[in-house]
Design an enzyme around this catalytic site. Structure first.
Site, PDB file in Angstrom:
ATOM      1  N   GLU A  45       0.837  -1.209   0.000  1.00 55.14           N
ATOM      2  CA  GLU A  45       0.000   0.000   0.000  1.00 55.14           C
ATOM      3  C   GLU A  45       0.868   1.254   0.000  1.00 55.14           C
ATOM      4  O   GLU A  45       0.584   2.236  -0.686  1.00 55.14           O
ATOM      5  CB  GLU A  45      -0.926   0.009   1.225  1.00 55.14           C
ATOM      6  CG  GLU A  45      -1.985  -1.075   1.210  1.00 55.14           C
ATOM      7  CD  GLU A  45      -3.085  -0.846   0.177  1.00 55.14           C
ATOM      8  OE1 GLU A  45      -3.092   0.205  -0.479  1.00 55.14           O
ATOM      9  OE2 GLU A  45      -3.925  -1.754   0.021  1.00 55.14           O
ATOM     10  N   ASP A  67      -4.598  -9.282  -8.108  1.00 55.02           N
ATOM     11  CA  ASP A  67      -4.892  -8.401  -9.244  1.00 55.02           C
ATOM     12  C   ASP A  67      -3.690  -7.678  -9.867  1.00 55.02           C
ATOM     13  O   ASP A  67      -3.360  -7.860 -11.037  1.00 55.02           O
ATOM     14  CB  ASP A  67      -5.983  -7.379  -8.862  1.00 55.02           C
ATOM     15  CG  ASP A  67      -5.761  -6.712  -7.499  1.00 55.02           C
ATOM     16  OD1 ASP A  67      -4.746  -6.995  -6.848  1.00 55.02           O
ATOM     17  OD2 ASP A  67      -6.611  -5.888  -7.090  1.00 55.02           O
ATOM     18  N   GLU A 126     -18.693  -5.018  -3.095  1.00 53.53           N
ATOM     19  CA  GLU A 126     -17.336  -5.562  -2.976  1.00 53.53           C
ATOM     20  C   GLU A 126     -17.290  -7.017  -3.435  1.00 53.53           C
ATOM     21  O   GLU A 126     -16.354  -7.444  -4.086  1.00 53.53           O
ATOM     22  CB  GLU A 126     -16.863  -5.462  -1.520  1.00 53.53           C
ATOM     23  CG  GLU A 126     -15.425  -5.882  -1.288  1.00 53.53           C
ATOM     24  CD  GLU A 126     -14.403  -4.912  -1.869  1.00 53.53           C
ATOM     25  OE1 GLU A 126     -14.779  -3.919  -2.509  1.00 53.53           O
ATOM     26  OE2 GLU A 126     -13.197  -5.149  -1.674  1.00 53.53           O
ATOM     27  N   GLU A 154     -12.087   0.892 -10.176  1.00 56.35           N
ATOM     28  CA  GLU A 154     -11.777  -0.078 -11.246  1.00 56.35           C
ATOM     29  C   GLU A 154     -12.725  -0.028 -12.451  1.00 56.35           C
ATOM     30  O   GLU A 154     -12.275  -0.163 -13.589  1.00 56.35           O
ATOM     31  CB  GLU A 154     -11.707  -1.497 -10.678  1.00 56.35           C
ATOM     32  CG  GLU A 154     -10.445  -1.795  -9.872  1.00 56.35           C
ATOM     33  CD  GLU A 154     -10.436  -1.195  -8.472  1.00 56.35           C
ATOM     34  OE1 GLU A 154     -11.482  -0.678  -8.045  1.00 56.35           O
ATOM     35  OE2 GLU A 154      -9.384  -1.221  -7.804  1.00 56.35           O
ATOM     36  N   THR A 166      -0.856   1.002 -10.643  1.00 56.49           N
ATOM     37  CA  THR A 166      -2.134   0.451 -10.188  1.00 56.49           C
ATOM     38  C   THR A 166      -2.902   1.461  -9.337  1.00 56.49           C
ATOM     39  O   THR A 166      -4.092   1.315  -9.109  1.00 56.49           O
ATOM     40  CB  THR A 166      -1.915  -0.867  -9.399  1.00 56.49           C
ATOM     41  OG1 THR A 166      -3.170  -1.506  -9.221  1.00 56.49           O
ATOM     42  CG2 THR A 166      -1.262  -0.631  -8.049  1.00 56.49           C
TER      43      THR A 166
HETATM   44  C1  DMJ Z   1      -6.197   0.901  -5.158  1.00 61.12           C
HETATM   45  O1  DMJ Z   1      -5.443   1.160  -4.051  1.00 61.12           O
HETATM   46  C2  DMJ Z   1      -5.399   0.238  -6.218  1.00 61.12           C
HETATM   47  O2  DMJ Z   1      -6.079   0.319  -7.425  1.00 61.12           O
HETATM   48  C3  DMJ Z   1      -5.091  -1.204  -5.897  1.00 61.12           C
HETATM   49  O3  DMJ Z   1      -4.384  -1.858  -6.899  1.00 61.12           O
HETATM   50  C4  DMJ Z   1      -6.359  -1.954  -5.632  1.00 61.12           C
HETATM   51  N1  DMJ Z   1      -7.236  -1.288  -4.747  1.00 61.12           N
HETATM   52  C5  DMJ Z   1      -7.387   0.131  -4.712  1.00 61.12           C
HETATM   53  C6  DMJ Z   1      -8.634   0.685  -5.312  1.00 61.12           C
HETATM   54  O4  DMJ Z   1      -9.724  -0.095  -5.298  1.00 61.12           O
END
Ligand code: DMJ
Length: 586
Positions: A146, A286, A379, A400, A483
């Site tokens: 994170e 993911d 979710e 997303e 991401t």
């Molecule tokens: C974000 O922090 C990033 O996209 C991560 O890869 C997945 N989750 C969250 C958003 O949903």
């Protein structure tokens, strides 16, 4: 009944049908079809919608700056703050710091969005504040993944944007301060990689390194998607340790794949053994897939492409079921959980990057169908029962679906994706906007809210929605998005020379006649753009935006049962008689 009366009845009936049914539908459908796709209609819509998204961003940002800054995230319902960096990924809220007052997380996450919105003044103000005040020398246990995607990625990307002459940063006020901060943070990550396997611990204390008795459990995405930020940091600083650590971990992880080329979801960094063998494309995995293809684009290394290709094909083979993706056991490929998770909605965006646009379109459409059912995405949604998961009913303003919509619009320019974006924007404003910002949804079935505005709402959700309606800020520049939605430029200096074998010698004479109409870019190993090059003019390739109607006999109950027309990428609609088509008269 006399002949005369019969005739007048018939005429009357025809007039009634015309006035009541046909005339209004001609009128409505003509004005819809002409207007909805005319250039002026679309550009007016783009302008109106980009303005609306801009307002959303500033509503979230201004409230954060007023009520939460320099803490991490805004609590929009109580107009207060949370120092949530150490809570990210920490589901049981263990080992929380005693004295930690935030790292201005939402501000760091907003930097690249400010540049995209053209607000250089605020960007510059933020950079100066961060340069003078931000420190990572804090006694806080944080999640490596994170912290990497949000803070390191936010800083590295903003550094690149700050040094880009096109952003007109006031001369002389920027002396690589963000890069210095990023380098300091990157160095604090390095002790996490000091394991027998080279796979990093999921948790690290920014001041003291790995804590005693720290858990050795991590996730596939946690240790397999660090390469973009850490690689970029190495390229920018000339210090190879960051890229090396991330790449070494990735190699180790890839070596743990099964004979089916599948990976699990959680593993032990000390032993290098899998803990959870079931996996899919959602939570815990993911961004692993996402970073393989994006690392290939950013660094030009063939090995990333090879890894991605094997991994992607395995996903398509073992996880895909029609338009959906379930989970499966990495050892046997047998399906385990039939669930849709909100995080999976990023996948069509990845598919656009490799040119599998038809598949991307199908999956995206299904996610949007679920979005429309609830107004936002739950979710977790149980596919076999078509119900929301009993304990995961929340929607924390995730990006997303907007992200994939943006990619698909870029690839097809199909105005339908703007309609999707508009629906997302309207839902967010309707259900999640409160006076003090945007609140997460605790329960999508009741739309009960939760007092939390996640930083990715500013880094990603607003950014992708804005770019969907106004892509001019990135026009003429080649970027990939991390991401977390932070742009990194694709520059030739960072590209290693591709081996000759990578580019087919007969590049220009690939015989598309022999290729299947719907063959994917993955299976052909070429970019679809090259197939459509002028040299191949005259060969009719079915449009990549094609989505078949739900039923092969083209019957329908609502527009949702109809697909996207293969010849012009227009959305088909359901006629009164119950057939899908491109109707002038519905
Ligand atoms: C974000 O922090 C990033 O996209 C991560 O890869 C997945 N989750 C969250 C958003 O949903």
């Amino acid at each position: 009944m006399s002949g005369k009366r019969k005739t007048s009845w018939t005429i009357r009936t025809i007039i009634i049908i015309f006035v009541l049914i046909i005339f209004p539908t001609i009128f409505v459908s003509c004005s819809m079809s002409d207007d909805s796709y005319s250039y002026s209609y679309l550009s007016a819509k783009r302008k109106r919608m980009s303005h609306k998204v801009r307002k959303m961003f500033y509503h979230a940002y201004d409230n954060y700056m007023t009520y939460a800054f320099p803490h991490d995230e805004l609590k929009p319902m109580t107009k207060s703050f949370t120092d949530s960096l150490s809570e990210l990924g920490n589901l049981k809220l263990e080992n929380l710091p005693q004295e930690y007052n935030g790292s201005a997380l939402t501000l760091v996450e907003s930097l690249s969005s400010l540049v995209i919105l053209g607000n250089n003044t605020e960007f510059e103000r933020a950079v100066i504040w961060l340069s003078e005040n931000l420190t990572f020398d804090v006694d806080a246990r944080i999640n490596l993944f994170e912290c990497n995607i949000r803070l390191l990625g936010g800083l590295v990307s903003a550094h690149i944007l700050a040094t880009d002459s096109r952003n007109r940063f006031t001369q002389g006020t920027y002396n690589n301060q963000l890069l210095d901060l990023a380098q300091d943070l990157g160095k604090r990550f390095l002790p996490a990689f000091n394991t027998p396997t080279g796979l990093p611990y999921a948790w690290i204390n920014l001041k003291y390194g790995v804590m005693e008795n720290e858990t050795t459990e991590t996730s596939t995405s946690g240790c397999g998607s660090l390469i973009l930020e850490m690689g970029a940091l190495s390229r920018l600083t000339g210090d190879p340790r960051f890229e090396y650590a991330a790449l070494h971990a990735l190699h180790k992880l890839w070596g743990m794949r099964s004979s089916l080329n599948l990976l699990g979801t959680t593993l032990d960094v000390e032993t290098g053994e899998w803990i959870e063998y079931s996996s899919g494309i959602g939570a815990g995995v993911d961004s692993f897939y996402e970073y393989l293809i994006k690392a290939h684009i950013l660094f030009g290394k063939e090995e990333y492409w090879r890894m991605f290709q094997s991994a992607y094909l395995a996903v398509q083979k073992y996880f895909r079921y029609g338009s959906w993706y379930h989970e499966a056991d990495m050892r046997t490929g047998r399906a385990t959980y039939w669930q849709l998770t909100s995080l999976q909605a990023f996948w069509p965006g990845v598919q656009v990057l490799v040119g599998d646009i038809t598949a991307a379109n199908l999956t995206h459409r299904e996610f949007f169908r679920v979005w429309k059912k609830f107004g936002v995405l739950p979710e977790r949604y149980l596919l076999d029962h078509q119900i929301v998961h009993p304990t995961e009913k929340y929607y924390p303003l995730r990006p997303e679906l907007a992200e994939s919509t943006y990619y698909l619009y870029q690839a097809t320019k199909d105005p339908w994706y703007m309609e999707v974006g508009e629906a997302i924007v309207n839902s967010l404003n309707l259900h999640t906007k409160v006076e003090g910002g945007f609140a997460s949804v605790r329960d999508v079935t009741t739309m009960q809210l939760e007092d939390h505005q996640h930083s990715f709402f500013l880094a990603e959700t607003c950014k992708y929605l804005y770019l969907l309606f106004d892509d001019s800020p990135l026009m003429g520049r080649n970027y990939i998005f991390t991401t977390e939605g932070h742009p990194l430029p694709v520059i030739s200096d960072w590209h290693e020379k591709l081996p000759d074998s990578y580019i087919p010698r007969n590049w220009t004479s690939i015989k598309i006649e022999t290729q299947k109409k719907h063959a994917s870019a993955m299976s052909m190993q070429v970019c679809p753009a090259n197939l459509a090059s002028p040299g191949h003019a005259g060969h009719k390739i079915e449009s990549v935006c094609h989505v078949p109607d739900t039923w092969s006999d083209h019957r329908c109950l609502t527009d949702d049962d109809c697909g996207i027309d293969s010849t012009n990428c227009r959305r088909r609609s359901c006629s009164m008689a119950g057939y899908c088509g491109l109707w002038l008269f519905i």
